[in-house]
Scaffold this motif. Structure first.
Motif, PDB file in Angstrom:
ATOM      1  N   ARG A   1      22.263  78.838  50.995  1.00 55.96           N
ATOM      2  CA  ARG A   1      21.448  77.747  51.520  1.00 55.96           C
ATOM      3  C   ARG A   1      20.370  77.366  50.488  1.00 55.96           C
ATOM      4  N   GLY A   2      19.119  77.655  50.770  1.00 52.44           N
ATOM      5  CA  GLY A   2      18.028  77.223  49.924  1.00 52.44           C
ATOM      6  C   GLY A   2      18.046  77.831  48.537  1.00 52.44           C
ATOM      7  N   LEU A   3      17.583  77.043  47.556  1.00 54.43           N
ATOM      8  CA  LEU A   3      17.474  77.476  46.169  1.00 54.43           C
ATOM      9  C   LEU A   3      16.032  77.348  45.716  1.00 54.43           C
ATOM     10  N   LEU A   4      15.592  78.287  44.866  1.00 50.46           N
ATOM     11  CA  LEU A   4      14.219  78.228  44.363  1.00 50.46           C
ATOM     12  C   LEU A   4      14.147  78.917  43.013  1.00 50.46           C
ATOM     13  N   TRP A   5      13.728  78.163  41.992  1.00 53.47           N
ATOM     14  CA  TRP A   5      13.463  78.770  40.683  1.00 53.47           C
ATOM     15  C   TRP A   5      12.071  79.371  40.701  1.00 53.47           C
ATOM     16  N   MET A   6      11.967  80.615  40.282  1.00 53.92           N
ATOM     17  CA  MET A   6      10.689  81.305  40.225  1.00 53.92           C
ATOM     18  C   MET A   6      10.034  81.093  38.856  1.00 53.92           C
ATOM     19  N   PRO A   7       8.718  81.321  38.750  1.00 53.37           N
ATOM     20  CA  PRO A   7       8.028  81.129  37.467  1.00 53.37           C
ATOM     21  C   PRO A   7       8.596  81.962  36.328  1.00 53.37           C
ATOM     22  N   ASP A   8       9.218  83.096  36.636  1.00 53.07           N
ATOM     23  CA  ASP A   8       9.792  83.940  35.581  1.00 53.07           C
ATOM     24  C   ASP A   8      11.181  83.486  35.152  1.00 53.07           C
ATOM     25  N   GLY A   9      11.668  82.372  35.701  1.00 53.77           N
ATOM     26  CA  GLY A   9      12.957  81.827  35.289  1.00 53.77           C
ATOM     27  C   GLY A   9      14.142  82.327  36.069  1.00 53.77           C
TER      28      GLY A   9
ATOM     29  N   ARG B   1      19.265  67.489  31.975  1.00 50.40           N
ATOM     30  CA  ARG B   1      20.239  66.746  32.768  1.00 50.40           C
ATOM     31  C   ARG B   1      21.192  67.640  33.529  1.00 50.40           C
ATOM     32  N   GLN B   2      20.739  68.822  33.912  1.00 52.88           N
ATOM     33  CA  GLN B   2      21.550  69.693  34.753  1.00 52.88           C
ATOM     34  C   GLN B   2      20.774  70.096  35.993  1.00 52.88           C
ATOM     35  N   ALA B   3      21.498  70.259  37.079  1.00 53.40           N
ATOM     36  CA  ALA B   3      20.960  70.804  38.317  1.00 53.40           C
ATOM     37  C   ALA B   3      21.927  71.870  38.803  1.00 53.40           C
ATOM     38  N   VAL B   4      21.523  72.611  39.833  1.00 57.19           N
ATOM     39  CA  VAL B   4      22.425  73.576  40.455  1.00 57.19           C
ATOM     40  C   VAL B   4      22.488  73.285  41.948  1.00 57.19           C
ATOM     41  N   VAL B   5      23.661  73.505  42.517  1.00 60.06           N
ATOM     42  CA  VAL B   5      23.946  73.138  43.896  1.00 60.06           C
ATOM     43  C   VAL B   5      24.456  74.360  44.644  1.00 60.06           C
ATOM     44  N   SER B   6      23.889  74.623  45.837  1.00 57.96           N
ATOM     45  CA  SER B   6      24.389  75.723  46.672  1.00 57.96           C
ATOM     46  C   SER B   6      25.418  75.188  47.658  1.00 57.96           C
ATOM     47  N   TRP B   7      26.512  75.908  47.800  1.00 58.20           N
ATOM     48  CA  TRP B   7      27.547  75.535  48.766  1.00 58.20           C
ATOM     49  C   TRP B   7      28.469  76.736  48.964  1.00 58.20           C
TER      50      TRP B   7
ATOM     51  N   ALA C   1      33.555  71.241  49.899  1.00 60.63           N
ATOM     52  CA  ALA C   1      32.802  71.723  51.061  1.00 60.63           C
ATOM     53  C   ALA C   1      31.414  71.115  51.001  1.00 60.63           C
ATOM     54  N   PRO C   2      30.709  71.041  52.131  1.00 56.29           N
ATOM     55  CA  PRO C   2      29.358  70.468  52.107  1.00 56.29           C
ATOM     56  C   PRO C   2      28.407  71.274  51.229  1.00 56.29           C
ATOM     57  N   ALA C   3      27.598  70.564  50.450  1.00 54.83           N
ATOM     58  CA  ALA C   3      26.538  71.214  49.681  1.00 54.83           C
ATOM     59  C   ALA C   3      25.311  71.362  50.562  1.00 54.83           C
ATOM     60  N   TRP C   4      24.457  72.333  50.218  1.00 59.93           N
ATOM     61  CA  TRP C   4      23.252  72.541  51.014  1.00 59.93           C
ATOM     62  C   TRP C   4      21.990  72.138  50.258  1.00 59.93           C
ATOM     63  N   ASP C   5      21.772  72.702  49.088  1.00 55.62           N
ATOM     64  CA  ASP C   5      20.548  72.420  48.337  1.00 55.62           C
ATOM     65  C   ASP C   5      20.910  72.096  46.899  1.00 55.62           C
ATOM     66  N   VAL C   6      20.026  71.363  46.232  1.00 56.13           N
ATOM     67  CA  VAL C   6      20.198  71.054  44.817  1.00 56.13           C
ATOM     68  C   VAL C   6      18.834  71.036  44.165  1.00 56.13           C
ATOM     69  N   VAL C   7      18.694  71.732  43.030  1.00 54.26           N
ATOM     70  CA  VAL C   7      17.439  71.769  42.286  1.00 54.26           C
ATOM     71  C   VAL C   7      17.763  71.647  40.807  1.00 54.26           C
ATOM     72  N   LEU C   8      16.824  71.071  40.052  1.00 52.95           N
ATOM     73  CA  LEU C   8      17.009  70.970  38.610  1.00 52.95           C
ATOM     74  C   LEU C   8      17.072  72.357  37.984  1.00 52.95           C
ATOM     75  N   ARG C   9      17.818  72.473  36.890  1.00 51.17           N
ATOM     76  CA  ARG C   9      17.965  73.741  36.173  1.00 51.17           C
ATOM     77  C   ARG C   9      16.996  73.749  34.994  1.00 51.17           C
TER      78      ARG C   9
END
Length: 285
Positions: free
Chosen positions: A55-63, A19-25, A6-14
Motif C-alpha cells: 500500500r503506502g510508500l514513503l522515502w525516508m531521509p536516509d534514502g 524522471r522516475q517514480a515507484v508504484v506499489s501494487w 492490477a490496480p496500483a495503490w501509491d506512487v512516489v518519485l524516486r
C-alpha cells in the motif's frame, strides 16, 4: 495500471533518479518511467521480505523506502536498489490492524493510517510513539486511506466511509475539524472515496484523488481548505485513479502525465488569477 495487470495503490518519485517514480501494487513495487509511462522493472520483486498487498510508500531521509505491507500487518524497509533491509514496524506493534498510508513528520516520525480507524506513530527507528489521530469518534469504521502533513504541521487523514479529509493537530492529535470544505461548505467540491493526498507547487495546494466513479481530482488551499481547482471528472467507464495517480513531485504541470484539462466548476470561491463564472463569482483561470 492496465500495464501492471492490477490496480496500483501509491506512487512516489524516486530520489536521485531523474524522471522516475515507484508504484506499489500487488506484492511488489515497480519502477515507473515518467517520460514514457512505461514500467521497465520491479524495484521490490514479488513478495520480497514477505511483502503482501503493498500500500503506502514513503522515502525516508536516509534514502530507504518504507512500504506498508497490508497483507501481513507490517511496515517493511528497502534500499534504493530494492534490497530488503528488514522490518521497520512489525505486526506486534500494529496489533490486529493493517497499515495503509504513510506520511513523514518534520521531526522524522512516521504516521501510519490503519484499518482500525486510527493513525499510529513511529519514530525513525520504528519504535511506537502511540496514536497520532483517532477517527473512530466520527465513525466506528472510517476506512482510512491517505495521510499527509501540512506545512503548518497539521495532519490530514482521508476517510472513504465519511467521504472527507479530516484535520488533526500534528503533535497533540487534537481534532480540528473537516479540512476539505473551508469555512463555507457550499463553496466546496464534495469528496467521494478519497484516497490520495499530496502537496504540490511547493506546498501551495493539497491535491485529493477521489476514486469513486465520476469523482474528481481536487486541489485545496492548505491553510483554509478552500477548493482551488477541479482537475478532472472521470467518465463512468474510465479507470479510476488510486492513491497517487496525480503526483508529479510538487512541480507545475502536476497533471501533465494524465493529459487532461482542468474542469472549472460554477459558483465557488477562488483566489487570485480568476475569471467570472456563470454566477458572477471568481473561478481560477
Amino acid at each position: 495500471t492496465p500495464a501492471l495487470g492490477a490496480p496500483a495503490w501509491d506512487v512516489v518519485l524516486r530520489p536521485g533518479h531523474e524522471r522516475q517514480a515507484v508504484v506499489s501494487w500487488g506484492n511488489r513495487v515497480t519502477i515507473l518511467d515518467l517520460e514514457t509511462a512505461a514500467f521497465p522493472a520491479d524495484l521490490v520483486t514479488e513478495a520480497l521480505g514477505g511483502l503482501s498487498d503493498a500500500r503506502g510508500l514513503l522515502w525516508m531521509p536516509d534514502g530507504t523506502l518504507l512500504v506498508a505491507s497490508n497483507g501481513n500487518r507490517a511496515i517493511l524497509r528497502y534500499g534504493d536498489d530494492g534490497a530488503f533491509l528488514g522490518t521497520f514496524a512489525a505486526s506486534a506493534a500494529l496489533g490486529t490492524t493493517r497499515p495503509v498510508g504513510l506520511a513523514l513528520r518534520s521531526d522524522g516520525a512516521v504516521a501510519v493510517s490503519c484499518s482500525d480507524g486510527r493513525v499510529r506513530g513511529f519514530n525513525s527507528a520504528g519504535a511506537s510513539i502511540g496514536v497520532l489521530a483517532d477517527l473512530k469518534p466520527l465513525n466506528s469504521s472510517p476506512d482510512l486511506t491517505g495521510v499527509l502533513y501540512l506545512p503548518s504541521g497539521d495532519l490530514l487523514v482521508a476517510s472513504r466511509t465519511l467521504d472527507t479529509v479530516e484535520r488533526f493537530d500534528g503533535v497533540t492529535g487534537a481534532y480540528k475539524g473537516r479540512f476539505d470544505v473551508g469555512p463555507n461548505a457550499g463553496s466546496s467540491i464534495a469528496t467521494k472515496d478519497p484516497v490520495g493526498l499530496a502537496l504540490v507547487d511547493g506546498g501551495a495546494a493539497v491535491l485529493v484523488t477521489n476514486t469513486a466513479s465520476g469523482a474528481p481530482i481536487v486541489g485545496y488551499d492548505p491553510g483554509t481548505g478552500y477548493h482551488l481547482r477541479t482537475y478532472r471528472v472521470y467518465p463512468l467507464d474510465a479507470p479510476q485513479p488510486r492513491q497517487g495517480g496525480f503526483r508529479r513531485g510538487g512541480v507545475p504541470g502536476v497533471l501533465e502525465p494524465l493529459a487532461h484539462e482542468p474542469v472549472h466548476d460554477q459558483c465557488h470561491e477562488a483566489q487570485a488569477g480568476v475569471r467570472a463564472d456563470a454566477c458572477g463569482q471568481p473561478v481560477v483561470d
